[in-house]
Design a protein around this motif. Sequence first.
Motif, short mmCIF file in Angstrom:
data_model
loop_
_atom_site.label_atom_id
_atom_site.label_comp_id
_atom_site.label_asym_id
_atom_site.label_seq_id
_atom_site.Cartn_x
_atom_site.Cartn_y
_atom_site.Cartn_z
N ALA A 28 14.90 -14.64 14.37
CA ALA A 28 14.33 -13.81 15.16
C ALA A 28 13.08 -14.34 16.23
N ASP A 29 12.49 -15.43 15.71
CA ASP A 29 11.65 -16.08 16.33
C ASP A 29 12.17 -16.88 17.77
N ALA A 30 13.40 -17.29 17.47
CA ALA A 30 13.78 -17.89 18.74
C ALA A 30 14.11 -16.66 19.93
N ILE A 31 14.61 -15.47 19.44
CA ILE A 31 14.70 -14.28 20.47
C ILE A 31 13.45 -13.92 20.82
N THR A 32 12.53 -13.93 20.03
CA THR A 32 11.08 -13.76 20.31
C THR A 32 10.66 -14.47 21.60
N ILE A 33 10.64 -15.72 21.57
CA ILE A 33 10.25 -16.92 22.62
C ILE A 33 11.19 -16.61 23.77
N CYS A 34 12.55 -16.42 23.66
CA CYS A 34 13.48 -16.04 24.86
C CYS A 34 13.05 -14.82 25.65
N GLY A 35 12.37 -13.97 24.78
CA GLY A 35 12.08 -12.56 25.31
C GLY A 35 10.85 -13.15 26.34
N LEU A 36 9.86 -13.78 25.86
CA LEU A 36 8.85 -14.28 26.63
C LEU A 36 9.13 -15.11 27.77
N CYS A 37 10.15 -16.03 27.78
CA CYS A 37 10.63 -16.68 28.99
C CYS A 37 11.00 -15.84 29.93
N LEU A 38 11.90 -14.82 29.23
CA LEU A 38 12.71 -14.07 30.51
C LEU A 38 11.52 -13.20 31.06
N GLY A 39 10.38 -13.01 30.25
CA GLY A 39 9.70 -12.07 30.84
C GLY A 39 8.48 -12.88 31.83
N LEU A 40 8.28 -14.09 31.77
CA LEU A 40 7.53 -14.94 32.56
C LEU A 40 8.41 -15.07 33.89
N ALA A 41 9.80 -15.52 33.55
CA ALA A 41 10.62 -15.47 34.82
C ALA A 41 10.64 -14.24 35.72
N ALA A 42 10.43 -13.10 35.23
CA ALA A 42 10.33 -11.93 35.84
C ALA A 42 9.16 -11.94 36.53
N ARG A 48 7.09 -13.83 43.98
CA ARG A 48 7.68 -14.13 45.15
C ARG A 48 8.46 -13.10 46.02
N HIS A 49 8.04 -11.77 45.49
CA HIS A 49 8.61 -10.67 46.00
C HIS A 49 9.97 -10.17 45.78
N TYR A 50 10.52 -10.80 44.88
CA TYR A 50 11.99 -10.37 44.33
C TYR A 50 11.88 -9.45 43.34
N TYR A 51 11.51 -8.12 43.64
CA TYR A 51 10.99 -7.23 42.87
C TYR A 51 12.37 -6.63 41.88
N LEU A 52 13.51 -6.35 42.42
CA LEU A 52 14.46 -5.85 41.68
C LEU A 52 15.06 -6.76 40.88
N GLY A 54 13.16 -9.20 39.24
CA GLY A 54 12.39 -9.06 38.23
C GLY A 54 12.43 -7.93 37.43
N ALA A 55 12.83 -6.82 37.97
CA ALA A 55 12.94 -5.81 37.12
C ALA A 55 13.98 -5.86 35.98
N ALA A 56 15.00 -6.50 36.56
CA ALA A 56 16.26 -6.97 35.58
C ALA A 56 16.05 -7.70 34.55
N LEU A 57 15.17 -8.58 35.02
CA LEU A 57 14.60 -9.48 33.78
C LEU A 57 13.75 -9.07 32.87
N ILE A 58 12.82 -7.82 33.45
CA ILE A 58 12.24 -6.92 32.60
C ILE A 58 12.88 -6.58 31.42
N LEU A 59 13.91 -5.86 32.04
CA LEU A 59 14.77 -5.31 30.97
C LEU A 59 15.34 -6.17 30.13
N LEU A 60 15.76 -7.24 30.22
CA LEU A 60 16.48 -8.18 29.25
C LEU A 60 15.14 -8.84 28.58
N SER A 61 14.10 -8.97 28.85
CA SER A 61 13.11 -9.32 28.05
C SER A 61 12.76 -8.40 26.94
N ARG A 62 12.80 -7.29 27.44
CA ARG A 62 12.48 -6.04 26.44
C ARG A 62 13.46 -6.04 25.46
#
Length: 204
Positions: A28-42, A48-52, A54-62
Amino acid sequence: MLDGAVRKRLDPILNRLGAALATRGLGADAITICGLCLGLAAAVLIARHYYLAGAALILLSRLCDGLDGAVARATRKTDFGGFLDIVLDFAFYGAIPLAFIVADPAMNGLAGGLLLFAFYVNGSSFLAFAVIAEKRALSTEIRGAKSLYFTTGLAEATETIAFFLAACLLPAWFPPLAVIFAAVCLYTALSRIVLARLTFRDGQ
């Protein structure tokens, strides 16, 4: 406000996926950290104005944010896992408004700053309530079994993600959307203060 209805639909799916991941040894902790990494990438993409994207990575993060709890339920919940989950969630929630500020400081700076202030107040009311509830041995499973006491409100995870996605789809509308959502967060914090006044009366 919407988390309860959303959880009823998503939890059975997430629990099946979480059980499958647990059997493959994913923690579970590894998935939690992965979620943050995806969120920070978003956040980087949004800045950098890549909004769509970013939205896709937000969904993956959550998605990861839902899966970590499912994996924990399928294996073993730990206090550290609960602590890590809430800290990294707050990091994610702060990173996305900051990304919009970086993307356009002149247009988004004031509204983004107000939103971060509202997140700070709302988050502190949530955590302070949880601390006192633990001290008084209170418990609730209104949002499922959690590592700390969860109080509900008008602004919860579902509403926050919906706001983030709306801002990504309509980036020019970030300032008014942020001001509206900041007001919702501050109302939620105020309602939690009222609840605390009613719940934590001395001698009761």
